[in-house]
Scaffold this motif. Sequence first.
Motif, PDB file in Angstrom:
ATOM      1  N   PRO A 453      58.845 -24.284  61.051  1.00  0.00           N
ATOM      2  CA  PRO A 453      58.010 -23.757  59.963  1.00  0.00           C
ATOM      3  C   PRO A 453      58.093 -22.237  59.870  1.00  0.00           C
ATOM      4  O   PRO A 453      58.258 -21.554  60.885  1.00  0.00           O
ATOM      5  CB  PRO A 453      56.607 -24.206  60.368  1.00  0.00           C
ATOM      6  N   ASP A 454      57.988 -21.731  58.672  1.00  0.00           N
ATOM      7  CA  ASP A 454      57.926 -20.298  58.409  1.00  0.00           C
ATOM      8  C   ASP A 454      56.473 -19.949  58.096  1.00  0.00           C
ATOM      9  O   ASP A 454      55.946 -20.365  57.053  1.00  0.00           O
ATOM     10  CB  ASP A 454      58.837 -19.931  57.239  1.00  0.00           C
ATOM     11  N   ALA A 455      55.832 -19.211  58.989  1.00  0.00           N
ATOM     12  CA  ALA A 455      54.403 -18.910  58.836  1.00  0.00           C
ATOM     13  C   ALA A 455      54.132 -18.112  57.570  1.00  0.00           C
ATOM     14  O   ALA A 455      53.069 -18.253  56.946  1.00  0.00           O
ATOM     15  CB  ALA A 455      53.894 -18.147  60.062  1.00  0.00           C
ATOM     16  N   ARG A 456      55.074 -17.272  57.153  1.00  0.00           N
ATOM     17  CA  ARG A 456      54.860 -16.475  55.944  1.00  0.00           C
ATOM     18  C   ARG A 456      54.804 -17.360  54.706  1.00  0.00           C
ATOM     19  O   ARG A 456      53.969 -17.151  53.814  1.00  0.00           O
ATOM     20  CB  ARG A 456      55.981 -15.440  55.806  1.00  0.00           C
ATOM     21  N   VAL A 457      55.685 -18.334  54.648  1.00  0.00           N
ATOM     22  CA  VAL A 457      55.661 -19.263  53.515  1.00  0.00           C
ATOM     23  C   VAL A 457      54.385 -20.090  53.560  1.00  0.00           C
ATOM     24  O   VAL A 457      53.732 -20.316  52.527  1.00  0.00           O
ATOM     25  CB  VAL A 457      56.901 -20.178  53.530  1.00  0.00           C
ATOM     26  N   GLY A 458      54.005 -20.548  54.752  1.00  0.00           N
ATOM     27  CA  GLY A 458      52.771 -21.310  54.891  1.00  0.00           C
ATOM     28  C   GLY A 458      51.565 -20.542  54.386  1.00  0.00           C
ATOM     29  O   GLY A 458      50.693 -21.095  53.697  1.00  0.00           O
ATOM     30  N   ALA A 459      51.506 -19.255  54.706  1.00  0.00           N
ATOM     31  CA  ALA A 459      50.385 -18.428  54.252  1.00  0.00           C
ATOM     32  C   ALA A 459      50.406 -18.255  52.736  1.00  0.00           C
ATOM     33  O   ALA A 459      49.355 -18.256  52.073  1.00  0.00           O
ATOM     34  CB  ALA A 459      50.441 -17.067  54.942  1.00  0.00           C
ATOM     35  N   ALA A 460      51.591 -18.110  52.169  1.00  0.00           N
ATOM     36  CA  ALA A 460      51.694 -17.935  50.711  1.00  0.00           C
ATOM     37  C   ALA A 460      51.245 -19.183  49.959  1.00  0.00           C
ATOM     38  O   ALA A 460      50.682 -19.095  48.860  1.00  0.00           O
ATOM     39  CB  ALA A 460      53.130 -17.580  50.337  1.00  0.00           C
ATOM     40  N   LEU A 461      51.490 -20.356  50.559  1.00  0.00           N
ATOM     41  CA  LEU A 461      51.141 -21.611  49.886  1.00  0.00           C
ATOM     42  C   LEU A 461      49.730 -22.087  50.207  1.00  0.00           C
ATOM     43  O   LEU A 461      49.246 -23.040  49.582  1.00  0.00           O
ATOM     44  CB  LEU A 461      52.145 -22.697  50.282  1.00  0.00           C
TER      45      LEU A 461
END
Length: 475
Positions: A453-461
Amino acid sequence: MGELVVGVDLGTQGVRAVVSDLGGHVLGQGHAPLTSNRNARTRKRFFGRDGDRHEQDAERWWQAVGTAVHTALDAAPDRPVLGVATCATSGTVVLTDDALRPKLPALMYDDLRARDHRVLDKIDPAVWDRLGVRPQPSWALGRIAWLRDQEPDGLVLHQADFVTGRLAGHAVAADTSHALKSGADPVTRSWPEEIRAELGPLPELARPGAVLGEVCATAAEHTGLPLGTPIIAGMTDGCAAQLATGALEVGSWNSVLGTTLVVKGVTERRITDPDGSVYSHLSPDGHWWPGGASSIGAGVLGSAFPGRDLAELDAAAPLREALGCVSYPLAGRGERFPFVRPDAEGFTLGEPRDELERYAATLQGVAFVERLCFEHVAGLGAPVGDTIRVTGGAVRSAAWTQLRADVLGRALELPEVAQPAFGMAVLAAASTSGRTTADAAREMVRVARVFEPDARVGAALEPGYQRLRRSLLDD
């Protein structure tokens, strides 16, 4: 040079067979199609789909098993076969005579004519409390009662029971996995008296992994299996997929994203869901396998984006970006997991700018619902580990699988061989070699790829996920 095991999977569209060695190397495969065409008729009987009606010819199952197993064995080296195990669709049933000849067309798992049958109303709710489940109108219980209404005499068999009986040459016990949605008690391996009173005679029960009998001479000629091969009690196709992934330790989960979404995990204790969206199978190792099936899934793409090249959409759509809209992409009507709402319908909050954003919102919406499912089971007390095995047709899209990892915040592991038939080979190997299924899986199952998982993408979504979650809770 080592022994072989055979796994058989009876699906809606076809039968698959896998021949594997004890190291998990697939040495032979076979397939034979099944049909559910509208108005297909055989011997002046209806076989197919028509509204709520979905029937198949059980004799065709047996013919297809013979073709698929023969093909798989012909491709494999000539070595001793330790055992054969069979999985099938959950809730498909057929009524036969004592010689295992079908008396009526088989009712498929999604035949809905019995959904309003009053048999559920006649059974004391305390029975379900003891079993730790909340039966749904779509379960096999109603279809069995419906068959009894048509023909009181005969043997009621689940789809797998029919095939294992044909392999043995006589009726054998039903495994508690295929019989779960018929009201079987997997702990005592017995039928509650209240259910027997409503459904009449039912098959004896055996635990998954038990030896049911041996392949008879007629079945040996039909399938190519050696005479006397042990017949191993199997599990449903969903459980077979779990075995194929090797996710068999407590806290392990498999998420199957195909036409619909199915998640199944491993717990020490049985998980009870007051809403009835989660039910638990008892594994051969004595652990519980809770799970649920959502109506959300990749099936929506065919109707929402007909004729489009999905790989092109994967490459062009802003899948991992925050959007101005959020979607609950339910293709049909009704939801079963992570909540039970027969009247649920899909919706989109906000207006997509274009087709690419609508596509991205659809894939994100499925991933959001998948996260809701895991949060639901965790809220019921089921442990969920840091990695999840993923299978199903949707894993062909690496972009979507990466998106799911980002939304779930967990690494997603893609097994090398994820067929339910291979899961039955794992079960046969465990049963005939004296190992636990977890030990057998450790030696046979390999991971082909991991999506971190990419935490930055998770935060954006995250805002989109919370928006959908609030909308569903408010509803």
